[in-house]
Design an enzyme around this catalytic site. Structure first.
Site, mmCIF file in Angstrom:
data_model
loop_
_atom_site.group_PDB
_atom_site.id
_atom_site.type_symbol
_atom_site.label_atom_id
_atom_site.label_comp_id
_atom_site.label_asym_id
_atom_site.label_seq_id
_atom_site.Cartn_x
_atom_site.Cartn_y
_atom_site.Cartn_z
ATOM 1 N N ILE A 1 47.333 42.229 34.456
ATOM 2 C CA ILE A 1 47.627 43.308 34.472
ATOM 3 C C ILE A 1 46.030 44.156 34.857
ATOM 4 C CG2 ILE A 1 49.535 44.156 34.265
ATOM 5 C CD1 ILE A 1 47.307 45.580 31.662
ATOM 6 N N ASN B 1 42.322 44.395 45.621
ATOM 7 C CA ASN B 1 42.498 45.820 44.526
ATOM 8 C C ASN B 1 43.095 46.789 44.867
ATOM 9 O OD1 ASN B 1 41.765 47.004 42.218
ATOM 10 N ND2 ASN B 1 39.685 46.910 42.619
ATOM 11 N N GLY C 1 38.871 38.273 30.759
ATOM 12 C CA GLY C 1 37.956 40.477 31.207
ATOM 13 C C GLY C 1 37.119 39.539 30.786
ATOM 14 N N LYS D 1 32.520 40.166 40.992
ATOM 15 C CA LYS D 1 32.744 41.629 41.059
ATOM 16 C C LYS D 1 33.878 42.273 42.864
ATOM 17 C CE LYS D 1 28.779 44.737 40.449
ATOM 18 N NZ LYS D 1 29.980 45.208 39.241
ATOM 19 N N CYS E 1 42.513 51.543 44.001
ATOM 20 C CA CYS E 1 41.205 52.379 44.154
ATOM 21 C C CYS E 1 42.297 53.444 44.937
ATOM 22 C CB CYS E 1 40.230 51.296 45.144
ATOM 23 S SG CYS E 1 39.400 50.515 44.636
#
Length: 306
Positions: A193, A129, A267, A48, A132
């Site tokens: 993606i 990531n 996912g 996570k 953001c």
């Protein structure tokens, strides 16, 4: 089944037992899914999304079901990187699967600090990531500007002791430019993606269903877009590509491998069928046996255009 089939893959010097990795944000820290699946069977788990400090996430509703997928606006709810390192990582290290730490932040300094904190941990790789908001650039996401991708990747790389995988946003004009920017800045691999920005409206209330108005679209609906972007990215760079986006079965996974992915991440399908990674692995083995393939290297990037 042939014992000669080799499902292992190498990503930036790290060997994964197989190419099926659980996508960040869909598998928590593995505890809940461990009741349904032997976590040792997984190639890896991208945990996570972590932030420097504990984060409560966005107000509900956070999830909206859509045709062929879901919109989510969870807002990176997580206990913070230090709590993960102390409480969750020891649990995960009981299993023979590779652990990838997905890290998110609002500033480059936050990303760098997290890479530093995780440097002496047993995490196999970091997944950056870059979708953001960048508060120092007027809310622009790092992942939509190749110059910012280069800047954040090169800076975080200085603090990394593990391979650095950059997770790319699909909400861009040309994914090849973003992939090359990550590679040029020293990324050891890329994953893509991330979710597509979407919206759902309650026609009776005349308001968005999600409290945050917009959310990330995932699930089978995004797969054709994801396959195309993985193909383009894989042909634009020399570093390994991890493909994801709507993978629900072994046929889907094989498409991504043929398009050039070295490994895949699963996912949204986990929400529907928690045993899907094991089923994908079995289907992949059957496919390789049927076509006389002994190694995944024979499959990755084997697509021939018309």
């Amino acid at each position: 089944m042939s014992n000669n089939i080799d499902l292992s893959v190498n990503i930036a010097g790290i060997t994964f037992n197989n190419p099926v990795i659980m996508a960040s944000g869909t598998y928590g820290f593995g505890r809940e899914y461990g009741e349904y699946v032997d976590l040792n069977a997984l190639g890896g788990i991208s945990v996570k999304g972590l932030t420097l400090k504990e984060r409560a996430g966005n107000p509900p509703p956070r999830i909206a079901e859509t045709p062929g997928g879901i919109l989510n606006s969870v807002g990176l709810q997580n206990p913070g990187v230090e709590a993960f390192k102390e409480h969750d990582l020891p649990f995960l290290k009981k299993y023979n699967t590779r652990i990838i730490a997905n890290i998110s932040g609002n500033t480059i300094e936050e990303y760098c600090k997290m890479a530093e904190i995780l440097g002496d941990s047993e995490v196999a790789a970091l997944e950056l990531n870059v979708s953001c908001p960048n508060v120092k650039a007027g809310g622009m996401a790092f992942g939509t500007d190749p110059r910012l991708i280069e800047e954040i990747t090169s800076e975080v790389k200085k603090y990394c002791r593990q391979p650095l995988i950059v997770k790319l946003s699909p909400n861009v004009g040309d994914i090849k430019i973003m992939a090359r920017a990550a590679e040029a800045a020293g990324a050891d691999g890329i994953s893509l993606i991330n979710t597509l920005l979407g919206m759902a409206i309650d026609i009776h209330r005349r308001r968005p269903i999600l409290a945050n108005n917009f959310g990330g679209l995932s699930g089978p609906a995004v797969k054709p877009v994801a396959v195309r972007m993985v193909y383009e990215a894989a042909n634009a760079v020399k570093i390994p590509v991890i493909g994801m986006g709507g993978i629900s079965n072994s046929d889907d996974a094989i498409e991504f491998l043929l398009a050039g992915a070295t490994a895949v991440m699963v996912g949204t399908a986990n929400f529907v069928n928690p045993t899907v990674p094991v089923e994908i692995l079995q289907g992949l083995k059957d496919y390789m046996e049927n076509y006389g393939l002994n190694s995944l290297k024979e499959l990755t990037g084997a697509l021939e255009l018309n």
